[in-house]
Write a protein that holds these residues in place. Structure first.
Motif, mmCIF file in Angstrom:
data_model
loop_
_atom_site.group_PDB
_atom_site.id
_atom_site.type_symbol
_atom_site.label_atom_id
_atom_site.label_comp_id
_atom_site.label_asym_id
_atom_site.label_seq_id
_atom_site.Cartn_x
_atom_site.Cartn_y
_atom_site.Cartn_z
ATOM 1 N N CYS A 183 8.516 -7.838 4.459
ATOM 2 C CA CYS A 183 7.292 -8.597 4.974
ATOM 3 C C CYS A 183 7.048 -9.972 5.380
ATOM 4 N N VAL A 225 4.765 -3.270 -3.097
ATOM 5 C CA VAL A 225 6.221 -4.246 -2.593
ATOM 6 C C VAL A 225 6.129 -3.917 -1.167
ATOM 7 N N HIS A 272 -1.709 -4.981 -6.463
ATOM 8 C CA HIS A 272 -1.217 -5.719 -7.225
ATOM 9 C C HIS A 272 0.463 -6.371 -6.334
ATOM 10 N N PHE A 314 7.614 0.399 -8.988
ATOM 11 C CA PHE A 314 6.467 0.525 -7.900
ATOM 12 C C PHE A 314 5.310 1.646 -7.525
ATOM 13 N N THR A 365 3.702 -7.451 -4.892
ATOM 14 C CA THR A 365 5.285 -8.220 -4.642
ATOM 15 C C THR A 365 5.881 -7.933 -2.792
ATOM 16 N N PHE A 412 8.396 -9.313 -0.463
ATOM 17 C CA PHE A 412 10.268 -9.639 -0.079
ATOM 18 C C PHE A 412 10.573 -9.815 1.135
ATOM 19 N N GLN A 422 0.937 -1.066 -8.414
ATOM 20 C CA GLN A 422 1.780 -1.798 -7.951
ATOM 21 C C GLN A 422 2.698 -1.088 -6.539
ATOM 22 N N TRP A 435 13.449 -4.086 -10.357
ATOM 23 C CA TRP A 435 12.366 -3.163 -9.400
ATOM 24 C C TRP A 435 12.926 -1.908 -9.363
ATOM 25 N N VAL A 448 -0.774 -12.032 -4.529
ATOM 26 C CA VAL A 448 1.046 -12.533 -3.700
ATOM 27 C C VAL A 448 2.322 -12.707 -4.703
ATOM 28 N N ASP A 449 2.661 -12.231 -5.019
ATOM 29 C CA ASP A 449 4.198 -12.352 -6.075
ATOM 30 C C ASP A 449 4.836 -12.842 -4.143
ATOM 31 N N TYR A 450 5.397 -13.608 -3.176
ATOM 32 C CA TYR A 450 5.930 -13.504 -3.085
ATOM 33 C C TYR A 450 7.380 -14.210 -3.208
ATOM 34 N N VAL A 451 9.131 -13.138 -2.795
ATOM 35 C CA VAL A 451 9.925 -13.571 -3.426
ATOM 36 C C VAL A 451 11.061 -13.174 -2.604
#
Length: 214
Positions: free
Chosen positions: A67, A63, A82, A123, A84, A86, A61, A119, A105-108
């Motif tokens: 970003c 992070v 994987h 990570f 994340t 942000f 994971q 969180w 990608v999980d964009y947050v």
């Protein structure tokens, strides 16, 4: 509006990270209006990913802090993480999703000063690329604590930043980090494992990528 004036306006309102959203919104999807948007991954990061391939079948994971337009996040995803990613700016996050519509990608949208509680220590790898240096010195200790809070005890923290040679307050933004400020990672239990540095001719400000582990 010049970035310095933009930052000052939000600092007066005690909102040290709010200027990012205004800058991205004013850019109107023109990356040339974003000084750090090179539309390619950080080259020191690319070298690190080549030299540190993932072992095993399980995806670590990662992070990505602040970003921006997503190029570093995509590099991590392509390397098998994987991810994340942000940013405090919802405009930047929407921009990422438009640039990479099929990205894993999980964009947050999230603020480094108010991170989601799930969180905490989640990570395996934290990538902090020049976000700390874009925030004023009086919040720096708080930001570094927030960066560390994302990391599992077995994690690696990668920090890419401009470095100054004195503890005196620099002109900015950005405000390059000092040795004393970087030492806060050590005070929080994270040891510097390695560092790669780019020195520029006739410029006292160098660019470093530092890897921390516990």
């Amino acid at each position: 509006m010049e970035i310095k004036n933009l930052v000052e306006k939000h600092l007066q309102n005690n909102q040290p990270s709010a200027w990012f959203e205004e800058l991205y919104a004013q850019a109107n999807q023109n990356p040339q209006q974003i000084p750090w948007a090179h539309l390619q991954p950080n080259q020191q990061l690319i070298e690190w990913l080549k030299n540190n391939p993932i072992h095993g079948k399980q995806k670590p994971q990662a992070v990505i802090i602040g970003c921006g337009l997503g190029d570093d996040a995509q590099a991590f995803a392509e390397a098998g993480y994987h991810v994340t990613a942000f940013d405090v700016s919802p405009t930047a996050i929407n921009w990422c999703k438009q640039r990479f519509p099929h990205s894993p990608v999980d964009y947050v949208t999230a603020d480094i000063f108010h991170l989601p509680s799930p969180w905490q220590q989640k990570f395996d790898l934290i990538w902090e690329c020049r976000t700390i240096q874009a925030l004023p010195l009086n919040v720096r200790a708080q930001v570094i604590k927030q960066v560390v809070a994302l990391a599992k005890p077995t994690a690696k923290i990668l920090v890419s930043t401009h470095i100054r040679t004195t503890e005196e307050a620099p002109n900015g933004p950005p405000w390059p980090l000092s040795s004393g400020e970087l030492n806060q990672f050590k005070q929080l239990g994270w040891q510097e494992k390695c560092r790669s540095t780019i020195h520029r001719e006739n410029n006292p400000i160098s660019i470093a990528m530092i890897e921390y582990q516990q």
